[in-house]
Enzyme design. Sequence first.
Site, PDB file in Angstrom:
ATOM      1  N   PRO A 214       0.812  -1.238   0.000  1.00 40.07           N
ATOM      2  CA  PRO A 214       0.000   0.000   0.000  1.00 40.07           C
ATOM      3  C   PRO A 214       0.835   1.274   0.000  1.00 40.07           C
ATOM      4  O   PRO A 214       0.280   2.365  -0.193  1.00 40.07           O
ATOM      5  CB  PRO A 214      -0.810  -0.133   1.295  1.00 40.07           C
ATOM      6  CG  PRO A 214       0.065  -0.939   2.195  1.00 40.07           C
ATOM      7  CD  PRO A 214       0.786  -1.914   1.303  1.00 40.07           C
ATOM      8  N   THR A 245       1.321  -6.049   2.597  1.00 42.87           N
ATOM      9  CA  THR A 245       2.632  -6.028   3.241  1.00 42.87           C
ATOM     10  C   THR A 245       2.765  -4.798   4.137  1.00 42.87           C
ATOM     11  O   THR A 245       2.226  -3.727   3.828  1.00 42.87           O
ATOM     12  CB  THR A 245       3.755  -6.026   2.197  1.00 42.87           C
ATOM     13  OG1 THR A 245       3.661  -4.843   1.401  1.00 42.87           O
ATOM     14  CG2 THR A 245       3.626  -7.239   1.281  1.00 42.87           C
ATOM     15  N   SER A 270       1.949  -3.568  -6.981  1.00 47.52           N
ATOM     16  CA  SER A 270       2.976  -2.738  -6.370  1.00 47.52           C
ATOM     17  C   SER A 270       3.865  -2.170  -7.464  1.00 47.52           C
ATOM     18  O   SER A 270       3.563  -2.292  -8.656  1.00 47.52           O
ATOM     19  CB  SER A 270       3.813  -3.574  -5.384  1.00 47.52           C
ATOM     20  OG  SER A 270       4.849  -2.799  -4.815  1.00 47.52           O
ATOM     21  N   GLY A 271       4.982  -1.583  -7.039  1.00 49.99           N
ATOM     22  CA  GLY A 271       6.013  -1.188  -7.983  1.00 49.99           C
ATOM     23  C   GLY A 271       6.949  -2.362  -8.231  1.00 49.99           C
ATOM     24  O   GLY A 271       6.629  -3.521  -7.943  1.00 49.99           O
ATOM     25  N   ASP A 272       8.127  -2.055  -8.761  1.00 46.05           N
ATOM     26  CA  ASP A 272       9.073  -3.122  -9.100  1.00 46.05           C
ATOM     27  C   ASP A 272       9.660  -3.799  -7.865  1.00 46.05           C
ATOM     28  O   ASP A 272      10.084  -4.961  -7.924  1.00 46.05           O
ATOM     29  CB  ASP A 272      10.216  -2.551  -9.949  1.00 46.05           C
ATOM     30  CG  ASP A 272       9.714  -1.997 -11.278  1.00 46.05           C
ATOM     31  OD1 ASP A 272       8.565  -2.306 -11.634  1.00 46.05           O
ATOM     32  OD2 ASP A 272      10.472  -1.260 -11.941  1.00 46.05           O
ATOM     33  N   GLY A 273       9.711  -3.105  -6.728  1.00 45.00           N
ATOM     34  CA  GLY A 273      10.373  -3.645  -5.542  1.00 45.00           C
ATOM     35  C   GLY A 273       9.754  -4.930  -5.035  1.00 45.00           C
ATOM     36  O   GLY A 273      10.461  -5.873  -4.661  1.00 45.00           O
ATOM     37  N   GLU A 277      11.235  -8.816  -4.503  1.00 43.37           N
ATOM     38  CA  GLU A 277      11.156  -9.610  -3.271  1.00 43.37           C
ATOM     39  C   GLU A 277      10.579 -10.998  -3.532  1.00 43.37           C
ATOM     40  O   GLU A 277      11.101 -12.013  -3.037  1.00 43.37           O
ATOM     41  CB  GLU A 277      10.288  -8.879  -2.240  1.00 43.37           C
ATOM     42  CG  GLU A 277      10.943  -7.700  -1.582  1.00 43.37           C
ATOM     43  CD  GLU A 277      10.125  -7.205  -0.397  1.00 43.37           C
ATOM     44  OE1 GLU A 277       9.391  -8.030   0.205  1.00 43.37           O
ATOM     45  OE2 GLU A 277      10.216  -6.004  -0.066  1.00 43.37           O
ATOM     46  N   GLY A 302       3.134   1.309  -8.723  1.00 38.53           N
ATOM     47  CA  GLY A 302       4.206   2.166  -8.241  1.00 38.53           C
ATOM     48  C   GLY A 302       4.241   3.493  -8.968  1.00 38.53           C
ATOM     49  O   GLY A 302       3.240   3.957  -9.500  1.00 38.53           O
ATOM     50  N   SER A 303       5.442   4.093  -9.012  1.00 42.81           N
ATOM     51  CA  SER A 303       5.599   5.396  -9.661  1.00 42.81           C
ATOM     52  C   SER A 303       5.969   5.234 -11.129  1.00 42.81           C
ATOM     53  O   SER A 303       5.225   5.637 -12.019  1.00 42.81           O
ATOM     54  CB  SER A 303       6.678   6.213  -8.929  1.00 42.81           C
ATOM     55  OG  SER A 303       6.307   6.441  -7.578  1.00 42.81           O
TER      56      SER A 303
END
Length: 326
Positions: A214, A245, A270-273, A277, A302-303
């Site tokens: 989030p 998460t 989410s973004g790439d992060g 993971e 994400g951005s």
Amino acid sequence: MAKVLLDGTFSSHPVHNAFFHVVLIENRGLCYKKLKSPPPPLLSSGTCELAQLVDSNQYDQYECLEANDIVGCQCMRDPIPSQQLLQEKSLTSSGSDSAEPNVEVSGTGQSAPIPHVAYFCVYSYPLRKQLFSKCMRRKRISVTFSVDSNDNFGDNLKVAQTWCSAIRCMLHGGAQAVSAPSSNGDSECQNGVTEKIPCQVCPLQRKLLVLVNPHSGPGKALRIFQERIVPVLAEAEVSYDLIVTDKAKFAQEHVRSANLNRWTGIVIVSGDGLVYEVINGLMERPDWQLAIQIPIGVIPGGSGNGLAKAIGYASKYAVHSNRLAK
């Protein structure tokens, strides 16, 4: 040549005086064509299981929901505004594994409910080119047909369930042997065809592990999932386990130790992060060679969403910058 699995004539909803010839074609999808005049009473809402080869050019003038674009099919008693129904259903039963057809009751539809009529609705998301843009975007299309050939709801529901079962099994890679009632409620079709659809066992109901960060990018990942993704999962009758998460490497630790046999795929919002993971968590497992084969879906939240864009372009799917985040 094309194999026609089911053939029937139905009226549309909410315009009950418009009739369509509807055919379910293996490996192609659901095709339908509006009839110029109402069909004879014996043909109205009749269903036949044909499982026979026909000339595919015969249906060139039909509108078609391609099999690759169809996400699901549901039975209903009285259709209601789909987004309202699907959001309510998904929020109250998102963890359910039930594969039974849904029968919904509501008085908020565009027309007054008819007690004995059953409906089946097909949901599709075909790619459409946007105006003044090279980008492609999936547009939601739903078609609803009413079954009213019998005087009681139970018999009409059986016909609707026949179509829903066959469509689901076609999507999942097989066809299910189901009884196709005719317009008079008998088990034999009105044109004398009684051959059943080739019998294969449908795959087990799908269930996804959904991981949402989030806090990624503009912080809209959870809203994207709830508003844009949950309705699609409800239409496809795909259940899921949602995990939001709350710290770094939470997803990595979870997939490293979780029993992956519970799910048929992982969806990351989410973004790439978070993708990084999850991949690392799978590769750290003792059974990593098997674990890394689980399907992974990425929904950009994400951005920059560089990875999601790269996947889209690699698959020749033009991606609009941050469309879901808007």
